[in-house]
Design a protein around this motif. Sequence first.
Motif, PDB file in Angstrom:
ATOM      1  N   GLY A 154      -3.082  -9.633  12.042  1.00 42.94           N
ATOM      2  CA  GLY A 154      -2.036  -9.219  11.113  1.00 42.94           C
ATOM      3  C   GLY A 154      -2.064  -7.741  10.794  1.00 42.94           C
ATOM      4  N   MET A 155      -1.138  -7.339   9.935  1.00 40.29           N
ATOM      5  CA  MET A 155      -1.053  -5.949   9.494  1.00 40.29           C
ATOM      6  C   MET A 155      -2.336  -5.545   8.758  1.00 40.29           C
ATOM      7  SD  MET A 155       1.288  -3.484   9.581  1.00 40.29           S
ATOM      8  CE  MET A 155       2.948  -4.170   9.441  1.00 40.29           C
ATOM      9  N   ASN A 156      -2.809  -4.336   9.059  1.00 35.83           N
ATOM     10  CA  ASN A 156      -4.029  -3.790   8.449  1.00 35.83           C
ATOM     11  C   ASN A 156      -5.262  -4.640   8.742  1.00 35.83           C
ATOM     12  OD1 ASN A 156      -2.816  -1.484   7.164  1.00 35.83           O
ATOM     13  ND2 ASN A 156      -1.972  -2.874   5.615  1.00 35.83           N
ATOM     14  N   GLU A 157      -5.242  -5.290   9.880  1.00 28.58           N
ATOM     15  CA  GLU A 157      -6.397  -6.072  10.314  1.00 28.58           C
ATOM     16  C   GLU A 157      -6.938  -5.512  11.628  1.00 28.58           C
ATOM     17  OE1 GLU A 157      -5.314 -10.439   8.382  1.00 28.58           O
ATOM     18  OE2 GLU A 157      -5.198 -10.142  10.555  1.00 28.58           O
ATOM     19  N   ALA A 158      -8.197  -5.845  11.921  1.00 28.37           N
ATOM     20  CA  ALA A 158      -8.840  -5.370  13.146  1.00 28.37           C
ATOM     21  C   ALA A 158      -9.751  -6.450  13.713  1.00 28.37           C
ATOM     22  CB  ALA A 158      -9.636  -4.102  12.880  1.00 28.37           C
ATOM     23  N   LEU A 159      -9.944  -6.409  15.024  1.00 30.34           N
ATOM     24  CA  LEU A 159     -10.949  -7.235  15.690  1.00 30.34           C
ATOM     25  C   LEU A 159     -12.088  -6.322  16.114  1.00 30.34           C
ATOM     26  CD1 LEU A 159      -8.771  -9.568  17.963  1.00 30.34           C
ATOM     27  CD2 LEU A 159      -9.877 -10.139  15.796  1.00 30.34           C
ATOM     28  N   HIS A 160     -13.322  -6.786  15.906  1.00 32.44           N
ATOM     29  CA  HIS A 160     -14.502  -6.012  16.257  1.00 32.44           C
ATOM     30  C   HIS A 160     -15.227  -6.643  17.446  1.00 32.44           C
ATOM     31  CE1 HIS A 160     -13.563  -4.716  12.177  1.00 32.44           C
ATOM     32  NE2 HIS A 160     -14.300  -3.635  12.387  1.00 32.44           N
ATOM     33  N   LEU A 161     -16.245  -5.954  17.929  1.00 32.80           N
ATOM     34  CA  LEU A 161     -17.013  -6.478  19.056  1.00 32.80           C
ATOM     35  C   LEU A 161     -17.539  -7.884  18.765  1.00 32.80           C
ATOM     36  CD1 LEU A 161     -19.125  -3.378  20.194  1.00 32.80           C
ATOM     37  CD2 LEU A 161     -17.145  -4.368  21.356  1.00 32.80           C
ATOM     38  N   SER A 162     -17.971  -8.108  17.529  1.00 25.69           N
ATOM     39  CA  SER A 162     -18.518  -9.419  17.160  1.00 25.69           C
ATOM     40  C   SER A 162     -17.465 -10.521  17.175  1.00 25.69           C
ATOM     41  CB  SER A 162     -19.166  -9.346  15.768  1.00 25.69           C
ATOM     42  OG  SER A 162     -18.212  -8.942  14.797  1.00 25.69           O
ATOM     43  N   ASP A 163     -16.183 -10.159  17.210  1.00 26.77           N
ATOM     44  CA  ASP A 163     -15.104 -11.151  17.246  1.00 26.77           C
ATOM     45  C   ASP A 163     -14.759 -11.581  18.673  1.00 26.77           C
ATOM     46  OD1 ASP A 163     -14.625 -11.147  14.414  1.00 26.77           O
ATOM     47  OD2 ASP A 163     -13.632  -9.204  14.655  1.00 26.77           O
ATOM     48  N   LEU A 164     -15.296 -10.893  19.669  1.00 27.83           N
ATOM     49  CA  LEU A 164     -14.960 -11.216  21.056  1.00 27.83           C
ATOM     50  C   LEU A 164     -15.559 -12.560  21.449  1.00 27.83           C
ATOM     51  CD1 LEU A 164     -15.526  -7.775  22.853  1.00 27.83           C
ATOM     52  CD2 LEU A 164     -13.408  -8.713  21.910  1.00 27.83           C
ATOM     53  N   THR A 165     -14.788 -13.326  22.206  1.00 25.14           N
ATOM     54  CA  THR A 165     -15.275 -14.597  22.746  1.00 25.14           C
ATOM     55  C   THR A 165     -15.813 -14.337  24.145  1.00 25.14           C
ATOM     56  OG1 THR A 165     -13.633 -15.847  21.476  1.00 25.14           O
ATOM     57  CG2 THR A 165     -14.652 -16.951  23.365  1.00 25.14           C
ATOM     58  N   LEU A 166     -17.110 -14.478  24.306  1.00 26.78           N
ATOM     59  CA  LEU A 166     -17.772 -14.165  25.580  1.00 26.78           C
ATOM     60  C   LEU A 166     -18.022 -15.437  26.380  1.00 26.78           C
ATOM     61  CD1 LEU A 166     -20.446 -11.649  24.245  1.00 26.78           C
ATOM     62  CD2 LEU A 166     -18.236 -11.100  25.276  1.00 26.78           C
ATOM     63  N   PRO A 167     -17.929 -15.342  27.701  1.00 25.34           N
ATOM     64  CA  PRO A 167     -18.275 -16.498  28.542  1.00 25.34           C
ATOM     65  C   PRO A 167     -19.750 -16.870  28.346  1.00 25.34           C
ATOM     66  CG  PRO A 167     -17.104 -14.824  29.807  1.00 25.34           C
ATOM     67  CD  PRO A 167     -17.464 -14.198  28.496  1.00 25.34           C
ATOM     68  N   GLU A 168     -20.085 -18.087  28.656  1.00 27.71           N
ATOM     69  CA  GLU A 168     -21.467 -18.552  28.526  1.00 27.71           C
ATOM     70  C   GLU A 168     -22.393 -17.719  29.416  1.00 27.71           C
ATOM     71  OE1 GLU A 168     -24.090 -22.683  29.001  1.00 27.71           O
ATOM     72  OE2 GLU A 168     -21.922 -22.678  29.363  1.00 27.71           O
ATOM     73  N   GLY A 169     -23.513 -17.307  28.849  1.00 25.10           N
ATOM     74  CA  GLY A 169     -24.486 -16.536  29.614  1.00 25.10           C
ATOM     75  C   GLY A 169     -24.232 -15.045  29.638  1.00 25.10           C
ATOM     76  N   VAL A 170     -23.190 -14.593  28.934  1.00 26.00           N
ATOM     77  CA  VAL A 170     -22.830 -13.174  28.908  1.00 26.00           C
ATOM     78  C   VAL A 170     -23.097 -12.617  27.513  1.00 26.00           C
ATOM     79  CG1 VAL A 170     -20.954 -11.499  29.145  1.00 26.00           C
ATOM     80  CG2 VAL A 170     -21.093 -13.458  30.696  1.00 26.00           C
ATOM     81  N   ALA A 171     -23.755 -11.463  27.433  1.00 23.58           N
ATOM     82  CA  ALA A 171     -24.081 -10.851  26.151  1.00 23.58           C
ATOM     83  C   ALA A 171     -23.662  -9.388  26.146  1.00 23.58           C
ATOM     84  CB  ALA A 171     -25.582 -10.957  25.870  1.00 23.58           C
ATOM     85  N   GLU A 177     -30.121  -3.746  20.594  1.00 19.95           N
ATOM     86  CA  GLU A 177     -31.091  -3.006  19.795  1.00 19.95           C
ATOM     87  C   GLU A 177     -30.404  -2.385  18.587  1.00 19.95           C
ATOM     88  OE1 GLU A 177     -32.735  -0.013  22.276  1.00 19.95           O
ATOM     89  OE2 GLU A 177     -33.785  -1.415  23.583  1.00 19.95           O
ATOM     90  N   GLY A 178     -31.209  -1.982  17.613  1.00 20.97           N
ATOM     91  CA  GLY A 178     -30.695  -1.202  16.496  1.00 20.97           C
ATOM     92  C   GLY A 178     -29.919  -2.016  15.478  1.00 20.97           C
ATOM     93  N   ASP A 179     -29.094  -1.316  14.723  1.00 19.28           N
ATOM     94  CA  ASP A 179     -28.329  -1.891  13.621  1.00 19.28           C
ATOM     95  C   ASP A 179     -27.084  -2.584  14.167  1.00 19.28           C
ATOM     96  OD1 ASP A 179     -26.867  -2.495  11.380  1.00 19.28           O
ATOM     97  OD2 ASP A 179     -27.258  -0.595  10.372  1.00 19.28           O
ATOM     98  N   ALA A 180     -27.052  -3.915  14.099  1.00 18.30           N
ATOM     99  CA  ALA A 180     -25.931  -4.677  14.641  1.00 18.30           C
ATOM    100  C   ALA A 180     -24.639  -4.361  13.911  1.00 18.30           C
ATOM    101  CB  ALA A 180     -26.226  -6.175  14.573  1.00 18.30           C
ATOM    102  N   GLU A 181     -24.735  -4.138  12.600  1.00 24.35           N
ATOM    103  CA  GLU A 181     -23.530  -3.840  11.822  1.00 24.35           C
ATOM    104  C   GLU A 181     -22.928  -2.502  12.240  1.00 24.35           C
ATOM    105  OE1 GLU A 181     -22.147  -3.340   7.137  1.00 24.35           O
ATOM    106  OE2 GLU A 181     -24.101  -4.199   7.638  1.00 24.35           O
ATOM    107  N   GLN A 182     -23.780  -1.519  12.497  1.00 30.15           N
ATOM    108  CA  GLN A 182     -23.295  -0.212  12.926  1.00 30.15           C
ATOM    109  C   GLN A 182     -22.722  -0.269  14.337  1.00 30.15           C
ATOM    110  OE1 GLN A 182     -26.257   2.852  12.722  1.00 30.15           O
ATOM    111  NE2 GLN A 182     -24.848   4.484  13.263  1.00 30.15           N
ATOM    112  N   ALA A 183     -23.271  -1.147  15.168  1.00 35.87           N
ATOM    113  CA  ALA A 183     -22.806  -1.263  16.549  1.00 35.87           C
ATOM    114  C   ALA A 183     -21.510  -2.055  16.668  1.00 35.87           C
ATOM    115  CB  ALA A 183     -23.884  -1.932  17.406  1.00 35.87           C
TER     116      ALA A 183
END
Length: 212
Positions: A154-171, A177-183
């Motif tokens: 929606g308006m004024n919304e965003a998708l982040h890396l953590s919102d991506l749907t990854l295939p099984e076995g893919v990371a 490493e590091g701060d997950a929130e910052q990444a």
Amino acid sequence: MANSFLLKAEPRSDIGKGASRRLRREEKIPAVIYGGDGEAQSITISHFEILKHLNSDSFYSQIIDIDVNGDVTETVLRDLQRHPYKPTVLHADFQRVVRGQEITVNVPLHFLNTESAAGVKAGGIMSQHVINVEIRCRPRLLPEAIEVDVANLGMNEALHLSDLTLPEGVALTAFAEGDAEQADTAVVSIHPPKTSSNEEDTAEVEAESENE
């Protein structure tokens, strides 16, 4: 694994800038295969063979079989040196793929429903902040692309890396490493269109008039 490409190549023993220039005059390019369980191997590939694949996004992220006189090696493209202004390739680096061992590659993001997204239908403007991501997986699980469905964004919304749907076995390597929130980078967002200063001034005047 979605696609596989095949390149015909020849072994190369003549090394150096002069030899590379001669190859390019013959419409061939120097290349190197390295990594895995073997030593670095210098090869020559037809310039046409490379060019015919460059328009495919998959060529930059999928397995490439390189046939050197009948000996086929599975690789991924690691580096492509291009001429600064001519549509030519100068050199290519390929990394060997070892089955069963994880590899790290960049894969493109494919955005779905961009024109029918909720925020776009409400008059918003979509901004794609990331066009590819680095992933880690086994070669047989290597996806051609990561799909990003923005239908409900929606308006004024965003998708982040953590919102991506990854295939099984893919990371995603971003969270290795590091701060997950910052990444957790924003991938795509929808925002209202910018208004001109004149429109803003008019709105302010109208608001002041209504309050008088």
